[in-house]
Design a protein around this motif. Structure first.
Motif, PDB file in Angstrom:
ATOM      1  N   THR A   1       0.838  -1.208   0.000  1.00 32.47           N
ATOM      2  CA  THR A   1       0.000   0.000   0.000  1.00 32.47           C
ATOM      3  C   THR A   1       0.866   1.248   0.000  1.00 32.47           C
ATOM      4  O   THR A   1       0.633   2.194  -0.760  1.00 32.47           O
ATOM      5  N   PHE A   2       1.899   1.257   0.838  1.00 28.77           N
ATOM      6  CA  PHE A   2       2.783   2.428   0.956  1.00 28.77           C
ATOM      7  C   PHE A   2       3.483   2.710  -0.373  1.00 28.77           C
ATOM      8  O   PHE A   2       3.554   3.857  -0.827  1.00 28.77           O
ATOM      9  N   ILE A   3       3.970   1.668  -1.008  1.00 29.98           N
ATOM     10  CA  ILE A   3       4.688   1.830  -2.285  1.00 29.98           C
ATOM     11  C   ILE A   3       3.755   2.373  -3.357  1.00 29.98           C
ATOM     12  O   ILE A   3       4.080   3.338  -4.068  1.00 29.98           O
ATOM     13  N   ARG A   4       2.573   1.795  -3.470  1.00 26.95           N
ATOM     14  CA  ARG A   4       1.616   2.241  -4.501  1.00 26.95           C
ATOM     15  C   ARG A   4       1.122   3.655  -4.215  1.00 26.95           C
ATOM     16  O   ARG A   4       0.953   4.459  -5.141  1.00 26.95           O
ATOM     17  N   ASP A   5       0.912   3.996  -2.925  1.00 24.66           N
ATOM     18  CA  ASP A   5       0.493   5.357  -2.563  1.00 24.66           C
ATOM     19  C   ASP A   5       1.557   6.383  -2.947  1.00 24.66           C
ATOM     20  O   ASP A   5       1.267   7.574  -3.077  1.00 24.66           O
ATOM     21  N   ASN A   6       2.797   5.932  -3.075  1.00 21.42           N
ATOM     22  CA  ASN A   6       3.893   6.829  -3.455  1.00 21.42           C
ATOM     23  C   ASN A   6       4.213   6.753  -4.952  1.00 21.42           C
ATOM     24  O   ASN A   6       5.286   7.178  -5.381  1.00 21.42           O
ATOM     25  N   GLY A   7       3.278   6.202  -5.721  1.00 24.19           N
ATOM     26  CA  GLY A   7       3.407   6.255  -7.179  1.00 24.19           C
ATOM     27  C   GLY A   7       4.383   5.266  -7.771  1.00 24.19           C
ATOM     28  O   GLY A   7       4.817   5.433  -8.915  1.00 24.19           O
ATOM     29  N   ALA A   8       4.719   4.235  -6.998  1.00 24.33           N
ATOM     30  CA  ALA A   8       5.691   3.248  -7.484  1.00 24.33           C
ATOM     31  C   ALA A   8       5.038   1.866  -7.533  1.00 24.33           C
ATOM     32  O   ALA A   8       3.893   1.690  -7.115  1.00 24.33           O
ATOM     33  N   LEU A   9       5.803   0.907  -8.028  1.00 23.34           N
ATOM     34  CA  LEU A   9       5.337  -0.486  -8.080  1.00 23.34           C
ATOM     35  C   LEU A   9       6.229  -1.346  -7.196  1.00 23.34           C
ATOM     36  O   LEU A   9       7.440  -1.107  -7.107  1.00 23.34           O
ATOM     37  N   PRO A  10       5.639  -2.369  -6.553  1.00 22.80           N
ATOM     38  CA  PRO A  10       6.471  -3.324  -5.802  1.00 22.80           C
ATOM     39  C   PRO A  10       7.263  -4.173  -6.798  1.00 22.80           C
ATOM     40  O   PRO A  10       6.668  -4.846  -7.631  1.00 22.80           O
ATOM     41  N   ALA A  11       8.580  -4.107  -6.704  1.00 23.67           N
ATOM     42  CA  ALA A  11       9.428  -4.714  -7.743  1.00 23.67           C
ATOM     43  C   ALA A  11       9.503  -6.230  -7.653  1.00 23.67           C
ATOM     44  O   ALA A  11       9.730  -6.893  -8.659  1.00 23.67           O
ATOM     45  N   PHE A  12       9.332  -6.764  -6.462  1.00 21.85           N
ATOM     46  CA  PHE A  12       9.516  -8.211  -6.313  1.00 21.85           C
ATOM     47  C   PHE A  12       8.262  -8.969  -6.731  1.00 21.85           C
ATOM     48  O   PHE A  12       8.339 -10.130  -7.110  1.00 21.85           O
ATOM     49  N   LYS A  13       7.101  -8.305  -6.626  1.00 18.13           N
ATOM     50  CA  LYS A  13       5.839  -8.996  -6.889  1.00 18.13           C
ATOM     51  C   LYS A  13       5.788  -9.404  -8.361  1.00 18.13           C
ATOM     52  O   LYS A  13       5.801  -8.548  -9.240  1.00 18.13           O
ATOM     53  N   GLY A  14       5.769 -10.703  -8.608  1.00 18.10           N
ATOM     54  CA  GLY A  14       5.765 -11.210  -9.976  1.00 18.10           C
ATOM     55  C   GLY A  14       7.150 -11.399 -10.577  1.00 18.10           C
ATOM     56  O   GLY A  14       7.292 -11.949 -11.654  1.00 18.10           O
ATOM     57  N   TYR A  15       8.200 -10.954  -9.869  1.00 20.81           N
ATOM     58  CA  TYR A  15       9.564 -11.114 -10.384  1.00 20.81           C
ATOM     59  C   TYR A  15       9.948 -12.597 -10.333  1.00 20.81           C
ATOM     60  O   TYR A  15      10.006 -13.188  -9.258  1.00 20.81           O
ATOM     61  N   ALA A  16      10.146 -13.190 -11.498  1.00 15.43           N
ATOM     62  CA  ALA A  16      10.420 -14.632 -11.605  1.00 15.43           C
ATOM     63  C   ALA A  16       9.343 -15.448 -10.883  1.00 15.43           C
ATOM     64  O   ALA A  16       9.604 -16.552 -10.408  1.00 15.43           O
TER      65      ALA A  16
END
Ligand code: MG
Ligand code: MG
Length: 258
Positions: free
Chosen positions: A46-61
């Motif tokens: 939630t914090f990452i998305r609220d700051n206009g970014a994407l969670p990098a690990f989610k879906g990574y490999a």
């Protein structure tokens, strides 16, 4: 591939990594006995998305979550779950974001409640080995100067260095060249050039250095079930002095208020 960044790219990477540092501090506010690692994961996402970014690990490999949450004998890549943290645990929280196409990546190991003195010492030495390694991220040095500084600091404490996983370059990709091992000889390996951005991430074990991957295909555990700690900074190589793109200051402000 090794990509040397422009000054403008280093500034973009600073922004991405600052957001990771802030996210880890947000997670720090919620680390206590009884909280699940899945709850920590949802707070971070939630914090990452609220700051206009994407969670990098989610879906990574195919990794299923925003954070890697690795408890006690889990070295890295632990998957958030319904596990409730308990007094005396330690937890490595590793977080990645993508902001403006550039990756941030940093990790911190937290004590949950009262932790055994020997485990506190493991965390202190792991942190110190990271600081020692980061201090060598200076133009003209070689990767082995970082590796040697990490290894010698950890081993001075009587701890062992994980060999199966290493640090890496960071940029528009989560894992770029060069590899940055946490063990090695001074003066060996690729030359560090100005504006190379790397992640230095010692994974240090109390007992054996050997590791095994759990049946979930992700979680890396120590070979003997003894605890492991993990800290990670993203660092830009500069002339004369390393430029830390990550900071633990936000985390430590939170921990101080406890
Ligand atoms: Mg990481
Ligand atoms: Mg990393």
């Amino acid at each position: 591939m090794i990509y040397i960044k422009t000054d403008a790219e280093v500034e973009l990477l600073r922004e991405s990594n600052r957001l990771v540092s802030l996210t880890l501090a947000e997670v720090a506010r919620h680390i206590r006995p009884g909280v699940t690692t899945l709850k920590l994961d949802s707070i971070a996402e939630t914090f990452i998305r609220d700051n206009g970014a994407l969670p990098a690990f989610k879906g990574y490999a195919g990794f299923p979550a925003t954070l890697c949450t690795s408890v006690n004998d889990e070295v890295v890549h632990g998957i958030p779950s319904a596990y409730e943290l308990k007094d005396g645990d330690i937890i490595s929280v590793d977080c990645g974001v993508i902001l403006n196409s550039y990756y941030g990546d940093s990790a911190y190991t937290f004590a949950v409640g009262e932790v055994m003195p020997e485990v506190m010492r493991l965390m202190e030495y792991t942190r110190a080995s990271l600081e020692a390694g980061a201090g060598q991220a200076v133009a003209g040095n070689r990767v082995g100067d970082i590796s040697h500084a990490v290894q010698s600091t950890a081993e001075r404490g009587g701890f062992s260095v994980v060999r199966t996983l290493v640090g890496h370059g960071l940029g528009k990709h989560l894992h770029e060249g060069p590899e940055v091992p946490n063990f090695g000889r001074r003066g060996s390996g690729p030359r560090l050039e100005k504006n190379l951005v790397i992640c230095i991430e010692p994974m240090i074990n109390m007992g054996t250095k050997s590791t095994r991957v759990q049946s979930d295909g992700w979680t890396v555990r120590t070979g003997d079930g003894k605890p492991s700690a993990h800290f990670e900074y993203a660092v830009a190589v500069r002339e004369g002095k390393a430029d830390l793109l990550s900071t633990f200051e936000f985390i430590e402000e939170v921990l101080k208020k406890r």
